[in-house]
Motif scaffolding. Sequence first.
Motif, PDB file in Angstrom:
ATOM      1  N   UNK A  77     -16.951  40.303  31.108  1.00 44.22           N
ATOM      2  CA  UNK A  77     -16.166  41.161  31.998  1.00 44.22           C
ATOM      3  C   UNK A  77     -17.050  42.214  32.643  1.00 44.22           C
ATOM      4  N   UNK A  78     -17.923  42.825  31.850  1.00 45.27           N
ATOM      5  CA  UNK A  78     -18.815  43.859  32.372  1.00 45.27           C
ATOM      6  C   UNK A  78     -19.783  43.282  33.397  1.00 45.27           C
ATOM      7  N   UNK A  79     -20.345  42.121  33.096  1.00 47.27           N
ATOM      8  CA  UNK A  79     -21.272  41.471  34.025  1.00 47.27           C
ATOM      9  C   UNK A  79     -20.566  41.144  35.336  1.00 47.27           C
ATOM     10  N   UNK A  80     -19.366  40.588  35.239  1.00 46.77           N
ATOM     11  CA  UNK A  80     -18.598  40.226  36.436  1.00 46.77           C
ATOM     12  C   UNK A  80     -18.286  41.453  37.276  1.00 46.77           C
ATOM     13  N   UNK A  81     -17.953  42.550  36.607  1.00 46.81           N
ATOM     14  CA  UNK A  81     -17.612  43.790  37.310  1.00 46.81           C
ATOM     15  C   UNK A  81     -18.831  44.365  38.026  1.00 46.81           C
ATOM     16  N   UNK A  82     -19.968  44.378  37.340  1.00 41.84           N
ATOM     17  CA  UNK A  82     -21.198  44.894  37.952  1.00 41.84           C
ATOM     18  C   UNK A  82     -21.579  44.073  39.182  1.00 41.84           C
ATOM     19  N   UNK A  83     -21.474  42.746  39.059  1.00 40.41           N
ATOM     20  CA  UNK A  83     -21.788  41.860  40.188  1.00 40.41           C
ATOM     21  C   UNK A  83     -20.812  42.100  41.337  1.00 40.41           C
ATOM     22  N   UNK A  84     -19.523  42.257  41.003  1.00 46.39           N
ATOM     23  CA  UNK A  84     -18.510  42.498  42.033  1.00 46.39           C
ATOM     24  C   UNK A  84     -18.792  43.789  42.786  1.00 46.39           C
ATOM     25  N   UNK A  85     -19.176  44.832  42.056  1.00 44.98           N
ATOM     26  CA  UNK A  85     -19.478  46.117  42.686  1.00 44.98           C
ATOM     27  C   UNK A  85     -20.666  45.983  43.638  1.00 44.98           C
ATOM     28  N   UNK A  86     -21.697  45.248  43.198  1.00 50.46           N
ATOM     29  CA  UNK A  86     -22.859  45.045  44.070  1.00 50.46           C
ATOM     30  C   UNK A  86     -22.482  44.235  45.300  1.00 50.46           C
ATOM     31  N   UNK A  87     -21.559  43.283  45.118  1.00 50.40           N
ATOM     32  CA  UNK A  87     -21.076  42.498  46.251  1.00 50.40           C
ATOM     33  C   UNK A  87     -20.337  43.364  47.252  1.00 50.40           C
ATOM     34  N   UNK A  88     -19.538  44.298  46.750  1.00 49.66           N
ATOM     35  CA  UNK A  88     -18.807  45.229  47.612  1.00 49.66           C
ATOM     36  C   UNK A  88     -19.786  46.118  48.384  1.00 49.66           C
ATOM     37  N   UNK A  89     -20.761  46.668  47.656  1.00 53.43           N
ATOM     38  CA  UNK A  89     -21.762  47.528  48.298  1.00 53.43           C
ATOM     39  C   UNK A  89     -22.589  46.755  49.318  1.00 53.43           C
ATOM     40  N   UNK A 139     -17.494  32.591  49.469  1.00 56.62           N
ATOM     41  CA  UNK A 139     -17.780  31.386  48.692  1.00 56.62           C
ATOM     42  C   UNK A 139     -18.635  30.382  49.470  1.00 56.62           C
ATOM     43  N   UNK A 140     -19.106  30.772  50.657  1.00 58.80           N
ATOM     44  CA  UNK A 140     -19.902  29.863  51.483  1.00 58.80           C
ATOM     45  C   UNK A 140     -21.294  30.439  51.724  1.00 58.80           C
ATOM     46  N   UNK A 141     -22.338  29.679  51.379  1.00 58.51           N
ATOM     47  CA  UNK A 141     -23.705  30.143  51.641  1.00 58.51           C
ATOM     48  C   UNK A 141     -23.895  30.434  53.123  1.00 58.51           C
ATOM     49  N   UNK A 142     -24.747  31.347  53.439  1.00 62.81           N
ATOM     50  CA  UNK A 142     -25.082  31.780  54.801  1.00 62.81           C
ATOM     51  C   UNK A 142     -23.953  32.613  55.405  1.00 62.81           C
ATOM     52  N   UNK A 165     -12.930  42.972  51.423  1.00 63.87           N
ATOM     53  CA  UNK A 165     -14.247  43.071  50.813  1.00 63.87           C
ATOM     54  C   UNK A 165     -14.129  43.156  49.288  1.00 63.87           C
ATOM     55  N   UNK A 166     -13.329  44.081  48.808  1.00 63.27           N
ATOM     56  CA  UNK A 166     -13.149  44.266  47.362  1.00 63.27           C
ATOM     57  C   UNK A 166     -12.504  43.031  46.732  1.00 63.27           C
ATOM     58  N   UNK A 167     -11.442  42.528  47.371  1.00 63.23           N
ATOM     59  CA  UNK A 167     -10.736  41.362  46.844  1.00 63.23           C
ATOM     60  C   UNK A 167     -11.665  40.150  46.734  1.00 63.23           C
ATOM     61  N   UNK A 168     -12.395  39.872  47.797  1.00 64.09           N
ATOM     62  CA  UNK A 168     -13.266  38.694  47.812  1.00 64.09           C
ATOM     63  C   UNK A 168     -14.409  38.827  46.807  1.00 64.09           C
ATOM     64  N   UNK A 169     -14.967  40.023  46.684  1.00 67.14           N
ATOM     65  CA  UNK A 169     -16.096  40.223  45.776  1.00 67.14           C
ATOM     66  C   UNK A 169     -15.690  40.019  44.324  1.00 67.14           C
TER      67      UNK A 169
END
Length: 226
Positions: A77-89, A139-142, A165-169
């Motif tokens: 859960x923590x890993x997923x959250x950290x990745x999601x936050x970086x995706x949002x940023x 979910x699509x490269x590029x 942005x938040x939802x997708x990340x």
Amino acid sequence: MNNFDWTQLINPEFYITLSIGGFQIGLFIVLFIVFAETGLFAGFFLPGDSLLFLAGIYSRDLIQNVVSIPSDFINVFLLSTLVAIMGVLGNMTGYWFGAKSGYYLFKKEDSFWFKKKYLLQSKDFFEKYGGKAIIYARFLPIFRTFAPIIAGIVSMDKKKFMFFNVLSSFLWSFILIFSGHYLYGVFLKQGIDLKHHIEYIIIIIVLISTFPVLVKLLKKRPSEKV
């Protein structure tokens, strides 16, 4: 690092298990790649989906090297959250970049780090799906690299952009990381260690993630000939 091979740069496992002086930096590399792929137009070539799936497999190692957490679920859960936050940023950075320099990008010449055709394809994709393109593109490269930039160029409403942005990340990170983690456990019970079949996993994920893009390009060809 002593037996470094340049081909390792396209292998997500290399980044996840990377260490310097005995200290594992895989977590920081994963977070940086997520940010770069979603926030920097030069990050379109970086591994995305396969990286997150493998991060799910190695989730315990990634987190335990930074902080000791006994709960397996909390680790994932923590890993997923950290990745999601970086995706949002990352997407916020892409949006800002598009808003500030979008006009310049459409006039920029192709280079190793930049391909105008990817920008144009993403623009068409965005115009067709609107706000939902932010979710689809994740979910699509590029496309996930250029979608936030296009959103900035077309001045998409900031509140609407942030919602998608938040939802997708969070969808992207939680689905792929949790899938990698728990599928690894399921296969392990059957006597199959997915860590020994990383190359096949990467190939399968790349094929799945790029299939929609290939279909779109194939459908577009006939119309271009007319």
